[in-house]
Design a protein around this motif. Structure first.
Motif, PDB file in Angstrom:
ATOM      1  N   LEU A  24      41.251  43.071  36.405  1.00 40.55           N
ATOM      2  CA  LEU A  24      41.769  43.720  35.195  1.00 40.55           C
ATOM      3  C   LEU A  24      43.087  43.066  34.777  1.00 40.55           C
ATOM      4  CD1 LEU A  24      42.094  45.945  33.039  1.00 40.55           C
ATOM      5  CD2 LEU A  24      43.104  47.383  34.824  1.00 40.55           C
ATOM      6  N   TRP A  28      42.807  41.116  31.222  1.00 40.47           N
ATOM      7  CA  TRP A  28      42.966  42.037  30.091  1.00 40.47           C
ATOM      8  C   TRP A  28      43.604  41.360  28.880  1.00 40.47           C
ATOM      9  CZ3 TRP A  28      40.449  46.157  28.882  1.00 40.47           C
ATOM     10  CH2 TRP A  28      40.900  46.954  27.833  1.00 40.47           C
ATOM     11  N   PHE A  53      47.061  50.706  32.325  1.00 38.42           N
ATOM     12  CA  PHE A  53      46.916  50.688  30.864  1.00 38.42           C
ATOM     13  C   PHE A  53      48.132  51.355  30.205  1.00 38.42           C
ATOM     14  CE2 PHE A  53      42.211  50.381  31.747  1.00 38.42           C
ATOM     15  CZ  PHE A  53      42.092  49.100  31.247  1.00 38.42           C
ATOM     16  N   TYR A 118      36.978  49.730  29.327  1.00 40.82           N
ATOM     17  CA  TYR A 118      37.081  49.067  30.637  1.00 40.82           C
ATOM     18  C   TYR A 118      36.086  49.706  31.590  1.00 40.82           C
ATOM     19  CZ  TYR A 118      39.204  48.091  35.241  1.00 40.82           C
ATOM     20  OH  TYR A 118      39.429  47.714  36.550  1.00 40.82           O
ATOM     21  N   ARG A 207      33.603  39.797  28.848  1.00 43.11           N
ATOM     22  CA  ARG A 207      34.297  40.344  27.662  1.00 43.11           C
ATOM     23  C   ARG A 207      33.188  40.639  26.642  1.00 43.11           C
ATOM     24  NH1 ARG A 207      38.473  36.474  25.595  1.00 43.11           N
ATOM     25  NH2 ARG A 207      36.650  35.274  25.020  1.00 43.11           N
TER      26      ARG A 207
END
Ligand SMILES: C[S@@+](CC[C@H](N)C(=O)[O-])C[C@H]1O[C@@H](n2cnc3c(N)ncnc32)[C@H](O)[C@@H]1O
Length: 213
Positions: A24, A28, A53, A118, A207
């Motif tokens: 992640l 990201w 996040f 996610y 992705r």
């Protein structure tokens, strides 16, 4: 009691990590999310990735059906939580986090669709027969052009009964073939997972962009 309620009640939660997920934090940036974007985390458990996040300036909407998991997330992170009924669904909120309680297949998306999503240990946790319905829920809960990061787990299917269920790159490409664009960002060999008695375990990071219809 469902399989998952039993797992939480007996604390058999070997999937939970006490650190942010490396894949992640590595990938990201390529999602292109901005501060203030709302990130959907389906089947969130009490994942610390939700805190990451928040540290990036995002708000977080988790979906989770086990109340104990939701309470553990807020309690263990010392967050005061408020519960509201919204469209017959319980929302547990402590800004910038909202976790909606319920079975993902029964939850109705509100007007506030997510900008990004996610999936770590989520799609691989649901039975393969429900994968198409899962993709539909991702579509309902996200805006056109929303981008997701999906981490898979792949092993020879005959060697273990899930969960986690084996999810191949081909499965992902087929499931997201209608209305999404995909790119595989990384493929890894997970040698440490061979302890489960599996001859080969790999993981891919995708992705996935929702294309406007
Ligand atoms: C393998 S865990 C992964 C949790 C989290 N993504 C993480 O990385 O720690 C799967 C989680 O999904 C929840 N879950 C399973 N099926 C669900 C469903 N149909 N709707 C909502 N939550 C579900 C379980 O209670 C569990 O917390």
């Amino acid at each position: 009691m469902t399989f998952w309620h039993n797992r939480w009640q007996t604390q058999q939660i070997g999937w939970h990590r006490d650190a942010y997920n490396d894949l992640l934090t590595k990938h990201w940036r390529s999602i292109g999310s901005k501060k203030g974007d709302r990130v959907l985390v389906p089947l969130c458990g009490k994942s610390l990735d939700m805190l990451w996040f928040a540290s990036q300036g995002h708000s977080v909407v988790g979906l989770e059906m086990v109340e104990e998991a939701i309470q553990a997330f807020f309690e263990e992170n010392k967050l005061d939580v408020v519960c509201d009924m919204v469209n017959d669904q319980i929302h547990h909120t402590s800004e910038p986090f909202t976790i909606i309680e319920g079975d993902i297949f029964n939850l109705k998306a509100g007007v506030n669709q997510a900008d990004a999503w996610y999936d770590r240990a989520a799609m691989i946790a649901i039975p393969p027969t429900k994968r198409e319905a899962y993709v539909e829920q991702i579509r309902q809960f996200t805006k056109p052009n929303a981008v997701g990061l999906l981490i898979t787990f792949t092993y020879p299917k005959e060697e273990m009964e899930g969960p986690p269920f084996s999810l191949t790159d081909n499965d992902v490409e087929e499931l997201f073939s209608d209305g999404f664009e995909l790119e595989c960002l990384e493929r890894l060999d997970l040698t440490d997972e061979k302890d489960r008695g599996l001859s080969q375990v790999t993981s891919s990071v995708f992705r996935i962009r929702r294309v406007p219809s």
